[in-house]
Design a protein around this motif. Sequence first.
Motif, mmCIF file in Angstrom:
data_model
loop_
_atom_site.group_PDB
_atom_site.id
_atom_site.type_symbol
_atom_site.label_atom_id
_atom_site.label_comp_id
_atom_site.label_asym_id
_atom_site.label_seq_id
_atom_site.Cartn_x
_atom_site.Cartn_y
_atom_site.Cartn_z
ATOM 1 N N ASP A 52 0.860 -1.096 -0.128
ATOM 2 C CA ASP A 52 0.099 -0.224 -0.453
ATOM 3 C C ASP A 52 1.182 1.050 0.190
ATOM 4 O O ASP A 52 1.315 1.683 1.031
ATOM 5 N N ALA A 53 0.880 1.687 -1.065
ATOM 6 C CA ALA A 53 2.297 2.808 -1.544
ATOM 7 C C ALA A 53 1.636 4.042 -0.212
ATOM 8 O O ALA A 53 2.334 4.984 0.232
ATOM 9 N N ARG A 54 -0.388 4.764 -0.031
ATOM 10 C CA ARG A 54 -0.157 5.520 0.511
ATOM 11 C C ARG A 54 0.444 4.735 2.641
ATOM 12 O O ARG A 54 0.800 6.407 2.914
ATOM 13 N N ARG A 55 -0.391 4.143 2.592
ATOM 14 C CA ARG A 55 0.660 3.691 4.056
ATOM 15 C C ARG A 55 1.828 4.044 4.418
ATOM 16 O O ARG A 55 2.455 4.649 5.277
ATOM 17 N N LEU A 56 2.303 3.168 3.025
ATOM 18 C CA LEU A 56 4.002 3.295 3.057
ATOM 19 C C LEU A 56 4.380 4.909 3.776
ATOM 20 O O LEU A 56 5.314 5.326 3.414
ATOM 21 N N ASP A 57 3.907 5.754 2.555
ATOM 22 C CA ASP A 57 3.852 7.401 2.438
ATOM 23 C C ASP A 57 3.840 7.993 3.591
ATOM 24 O O ASP A 57 4.804 8.969 4.577
ATOM 25 N N GLN A 58 2.943 7.651 4.462
ATOM 26 C CA GLN A 58 2.896 7.748 6.455
ATOM 27 C C GLN A 58 3.805 7.506 7.207
ATOM 28 O O GLN A 58 3.233 8.278 7.875
ATOM 29 N N THR A 59 4.067 6.591 6.978
ATOM 30 C CA THR A 59 5.097 5.990 7.708
ATOM 31 C C THR A 59 6.246 6.823 8.192
ATOM 32 O O THR A 59 6.742 7.450 6.942
ATOM 33 N N ARG A 60 7.482 7.069 9.635
ATOM 34 C CA ARG A 60 7.941 7.820 9.641
ATOM 35 C C ARG A 60 9.025 7.096 9.746
ATOM 36 O O ARG A 60 10.624 7.376 9.588
ATOM 37 N N ILE A 61 9.482 5.616 8.943
ATOM 38 C CA ILE A 61 10.512 4.559 8.774
ATOM 39 C C ILE A 61 11.413 5.014 8.093
ATOM 40 O O ILE A 61 11.072 5.300 6.313
ATOM 41 N N GLY A 62 12.359 5.466 8.385
ATOM 42 C CA GLY A 62 13.829 5.631 7.239
ATOM 43 C C GLY A 62 13.365 5.188 6.063
ATOM 44 O O GLY A 62 13.560 5.517 4.556
ATOM 45 N N GLU A 63 13.604 3.369 5.766
ATOM 46 C CA GLU A 63 13.639 3.088 4.762
ATOM 47 C C GLU A 63 12.762 2.287 4.593
ATOM 48 O O GLU A 63 12.146 1.384 5.302
ATOM 49 N N LYS A 64 12.041 1.869 3.756
ATOM 50 C CA LYS A 64 10.875 1.427 2.857
ATOM 51 C C LYS A 64 10.947 0.927 1.717
ATOM 52 O O LYS A 64 11.661 1.775 0.458
ATOM 53 N N LEU A 65 10.296 0.051 1.813
ATOM 54 C CA LEU A 65 10.226 -0.299 -0.117
ATOM 55 C C LEU A 65 9.021 -0.741 -0.526
ATOM 56 O O LEU A 65 8.439 -1.735 0.436
#
Length: 387
Positions: A52-65
């Motif tokens: 889910d791109a929207r949920r991933l955009d909302q996270t403050r985790i620095g490294e994401k895929l």
Amino acid sequence: MITETQSNAPSSGPKSIPAVKVIGVGGAGLNALEHLMGHSPAELVFAGLHTDARRLDQTRIGEKLLLGVNFTRGLGAGGDPEIGRAAAEAESEKLRQLCAERDVVVVVTGLGRGTGSGAAPVLARVARESGALVLALATLPFEFEGARRQEQARQALRQLRTASDAVLCLPNQRVAGLVDENTTFGDTFRITNEMLAQGVRGLWRLLAGHGLLNVAFADLCHVVRGRQAESHFATAEAMGENRSTDVVQQILTHPLLDHGRWLAEADAVLVSLAGGPDLTLKEVHQVMGQLNRACEKAQMVMGAAIDAAFHDRLAVTLVAAKHGPVEGERPASAAALVAELEPPRSEFPTTALDLEVETASPGRGLGERPASRFVPPPPALSPERVE
């Protein structure tokens, strides 16, 4: 695709502590990591995976895929584990890079939905192939979420246990039994996330502690790696004059250890104590004495560390592992006699059925040569034993 890279890659020189990366998979995994990041050691490295791109955009985790953009277009897996699995397989090379040069990969996820159930076993397999020790922390759905989600969670848990070195399972339904009936839904999930966070912090304290009796990374590997270990993990802290008694009571009644049942059934137990400069030999003796009595059948590995930050506090981190049967061991039941009376079999499979049995034997690492299946001729039996 959404990717952000952190610059704190492990150095190539000698390491005083293992390189650990904590990876959250799916919505539940991201929620748990966001809760953990506020109170975690600076040395821990975090990453997040989702379809889910929207949920991933909302996270403050620095490294994401972002997984499987060609499958989901960034809209999520729709609760389908097969879509989550396909999305992760499509990004297997990037997952490999995510786990590169890590000694320990901790996979945090929720099972029952699409991304966590499908992608977490793929990530665990890739991390293990990269040479990391893979520990998974997974939540299971509430009963009211329905039979379909429960079944998806059970199937995913089996796959995750096969792909990981050890899996710590936290059923949400069990957590619900620990809280007051008036506890809000959001607070219940916060309690679950805090229990997962305690597990990760305790694991880090166990691996990074320097003290009187150190628990080495090799000790952790010995307890959980190989033979499809089913492991349970717990951590507890206590303060005051009765801290040694209180911390043991917390461990012996811990819900993640099924209120002590797992200690009685474990084959190997790793215990790490952490206390301040005021930690006494009597307290260490009291804690370990009670734990040894609770784990009479287990091999015990113990460490103790002194940390100034733990003044007037005592913390215990415990990993209990129960291994599956080792290939080649003689069964303890009457089936042993039947096995002795079977004719010898060739070392190499000659039929499709034999090939399937050889391939699915538990406990065998990839690439290992099959053990000899030769069975010596049975000894002469008395008439009573033949009957």
